[in-house]
Design a protein around this motif. Sequence first.
Motif, short mmCIF file in Angstrom:
data_model
loop_
_atom_site.label_atom_id
_atom_site.label_comp_id
_atom_site.label_asym_id
_atom_site.label_seq_id
_atom_site.Cartn_x
_atom_site.Cartn_y
_atom_site.Cartn_z
N GLU A 34 0.84 -1.19 0.00
CA GLU A 34 0.00 0.00 0.00
C GLU A 34 0.88 1.24 0.00
O GLU A 34 2.03 1.20 0.45
CB GLU A 34 -0.91 0.03 1.23
N TYR A 35 0.32 2.36 -0.46
CA TYR A 35 1.07 3.61 -0.51
C TYR A 35 0.16 4.79 -0.18
O TYR A 35 -1.06 4.71 -0.34
CB TYR A 35 1.73 3.79 -1.88
N THR A 36 0.78 5.87 0.29
CA THR A 36 0.04 7.11 0.59
C THR A 36 1.01 8.28 0.62
O THR A 36 2.21 8.10 0.82
CB THR A 36 -0.70 7.02 1.94
N ASP A 37 0.46 9.46 0.46
CA ASP A 37 1.26 10.67 0.65
C ASP A 37 0.94 11.30 2.00
O ASP A 37 1.53 12.31 2.37
CB ASP A 37 1.05 11.66 -0.48
N GLU A 38 0.02 10.70 2.75
CA GLU A 38 -0.37 11.19 4.09
C GLU A 38 -0.27 10.03 5.08
O GLU A 38 -1.22 9.29 5.29
CB GLU A 38 -1.80 11.74 4.05
N SER A 68 8.20 -1.75 -7.96
CA SER A 68 7.37 -1.12 -8.98
C SER A 68 6.54 0.01 -8.39
O SER A 68 6.41 1.08 -9.00
CB SER A 68 6.45 -2.15 -9.64
N CYS A 69 6.01 -0.21 -7.21
CA CYS A 69 5.25 0.83 -6.52
C CYS A 69 6.15 2.01 -6.18
O CYS A 69 5.77 3.17 -6.38
CB CYS A 69 4.60 0.25 -5.26
N LYS A 70 7.34 1.71 -5.70
CA LYS A 70 8.29 2.77 -5.34
C LYS A 70 8.68 3.59 -6.57
O LYS A 70 8.79 4.81 -6.49
CB LYS A 70 9.53 2.12 -4.70
N LYS A 71 8.84 2.93 -7.70
CA LYS A 71 9.19 3.63 -8.94
C LYS A 71 8.03 4.50 -9.43
O LYS A 71 8.24 5.62 -9.88
CB LYS A 71 9.57 2.62 -10.02
N ALA A 72 6.80 4.00 -9.30
CA ALA A 72 5.63 4.75 -9.76
C ALA A 72 5.28 5.91 -8.83
O ALA A 72 4.77 6.93 -9.28
CB ALA A 72 4.43 3.81 -9.88
N PHE A 73 5.55 5.75 -7.53
CA PHE A 73 5.18 6.77 -6.53
C PHE A 73 6.36 7.09 -5.62
O PHE A 73 6.33 6.80 -4.42
CB PHE A 73 3.98 6.29 -5.70
N PRO A 74 7.43 7.71 -6.15
CA PRO A 74 8.63 7.95 -5.34
C PRO A 74 8.42 8.96 -4.21
O PRO A 74 9.22 9.01 -3.29
CB PRO A 74 9.65 8.48 -6.36
N ASP A 75 7.35 9.73 -4.26
CA ASP A 75 7.08 10.73 -3.23
C ASP A 75 6.08 10.25 -2.19
O ASP A 75 5.59 11.04 -1.38
CB ASP A 75 6.58 12.03 -3.86
N CYS A 76 5.77 8.96 -2.19
CA CYS A 76 4.80 8.40 -1.25
C CYS A 76 5.46 7.44 -0.28
O CYS A 76 6.53 6.92 -0.54
CB CYS A 76 3.69 7.66 -2.01
N TYR A 77 4.81 7.24 0.84
CA TYR A 77 5.22 6.23 1.81
C TYR A 77 4.66 4.89 1.32
O TYR A 77 3.53 4.84 0.81
CB TYR A 77 4.64 6.54 3.18
#
Length: 103
Positions: A34-38, A68-77
Amino acid sequence: MKQGAFAFMPPLNEDQVREQIQWVLNQGYCLSVEYTDEPHPRNNYWRMWGLPMFDLKDAAAIMYEFQSCKKAFPDCYIKINGYDADRQGQVVSFIAYYPADMQ
């Protein structure tokens, strides 16, 4: 802000994330990413990367999804969750990636 099992340790490197994923698999749990910016602890609405990986038993495949998630969303946790089918719920969760400005 701190939260999760490894919150007061330095961020995990790739090998440490792989070791934790392997441990979760060894317990018989299935994983999700899972990922989020908050990342606030009261934020229960992290976005799921793909579907839970019920049938995957290989840490390398799960690492691929994590990367892959980290590459797609480098500014998210990004966090890794482990689910126990017997208990029918989440039993393990840890933040595996922090954005560069938070490390």
